[in-house]
Scaffold this motif. Structure first.
Motif: not given
Length: 332
Positions: A113, A118, A144, A147
């Protein structure tokens, strides 16, 4: 839970301040003696009561004893509640995650990750494909989530272990994407995953070109050298600064275009028909740029090109158009 701890701390501070000030004013003791007597009163240690303790002092001591018992009970309840709620919450969270993963089939597993992971996960999510992320760090998983801006199924653990890959549903997965920066660890992940699911399509990142052959030997179907890829891309942009490539439009344009390889099943209604008869551009809004047929690749096929069972079409289109395309291939 955090609120309960703050309330408990404030209650303790208030009781000690109250007792210290009260004994200081009523009994005339200095602040240290007042604090000390408050401490032994609240804790109910059981030291003897001072002979000169006034009636008002006894009232204060009684209040402090009651407050001490109340605080102890509240603290015990709060701590117990935090432990129980934490375990129960974690249990239901883990159970919900297992159910989400158990329902997945033909999904993608992204190992790692980090930065590469990502963007890999984001692209898979944009394509509306099911996926599971594996990483050893819960902090990386949390980053993540921030994100991507939404929840997703994940497994916290070492992807070199069979148990972790099994939790991610590797035996039902369509593809495994390894984004780890450690080539040796990536090789172990590929080797383990391939032993659990020989039909798994595996794509791996490689940092050192010397490790590329090891990853292929371990079972990786495609290996991407990130440093080499970035170097070639930078050189192309430097050599042709005003040129916008086709892939730039696909990756960074305002429209969500992408390229996808679509397999034609033997029983598909479009099998054994020409591209002109199928008319994908009008019916699905997609364009076929190439056809992979066994070891042969047909670039820029015409309307007279016949689509055969097991052909792999390289198709360009918007993300929402691919749903129409898959329905057309499956249902006609």
């Amino acid at each position: 839970m955090k609120k309960n701890v703050i309330i408990l701390a404030l209650m303790i501070v208030f009781v000690f301040v109250f007792g210290t000030v009260a004994f200081h004013l009523i009994e005339g003791w200095n602040l240290f003696d007042s604090f000390f007597f408050t401490l032994i009163t609240v804790s109910t240690v059981g030291y003897s009561i001072p002979e000169n303790l006034s009636q008002a002092g006894k009232v204060i001591a009684s209040i402090l004893i009651s407050a001490g018992v109340t605080i102890v009970l509240y603290g015990f309840t709060s701590v117990t509640s935090m432990i129980v709620e934490g375990h129960i919450g974690e249990y239901f969270k883990s159970r919900r995650m297992r159910k989400m993963i158990d329902r997945l089939k033909d999904h993608f597993i992204v190992v790692g990750a980090g930065r590469t992971g990502r963007h890999t996960t984001l692209e898979i999510m944009k394509a509306k494909k099911p996926f599971v992320v594996i990483d050893q760090s819960e902090e990386a998983i949390a980053r993540l989530k921030d994100f991507l801006g939404e929840e997703f199924p994940y497994v916290v653990g070492d992807a070199t272990e069979e148990e972790i890959l099994m939790k991610a549903g590797v035996e039902r997965a369509r593809s495994l994407v390894v984004t780890l920066p450690d080539d040796a660890k990536s090789t172990f992940v590929v080797l383990t995953a391939k032993s659990l699911n020989p039909n798994l399509e595996i794509v791996s990142r490689v940092s050192d070109m010397k490790a590329l052959s090891k990853l292929v030997y371990a079972g990786a179907d495609k290996v991407i050298a990130t440093s080499e890829l970035a170097g070639v891309r930078l050189a192309q942009m430097a050599l042709n600064p005003t040129t916008i490539s086709f892939l730039d439009i696909l990756s960074f344009g305002e429209e969500s275009f992408r390229i996808e390889e679509v397999v034609i099943p033997p029983e598909s209604p479009v099998a054994n028909k020409t591209l002109g008869e199928i008319n994908l551009a009008k019916r699905a809004g997609t364009i076929v740029i190439a056809i992979r047929r066994g070891g042969e690749v047909i670039f820029n096929p015409t309307g007279d090109t016949k689509i055969l069972p097991e052909d792999r079409l390289m198709v360009v289109g918007k993300s929402d158009h691919f749903e129409k395309l898959h329905r057309l291939i499956e249902e006609g």
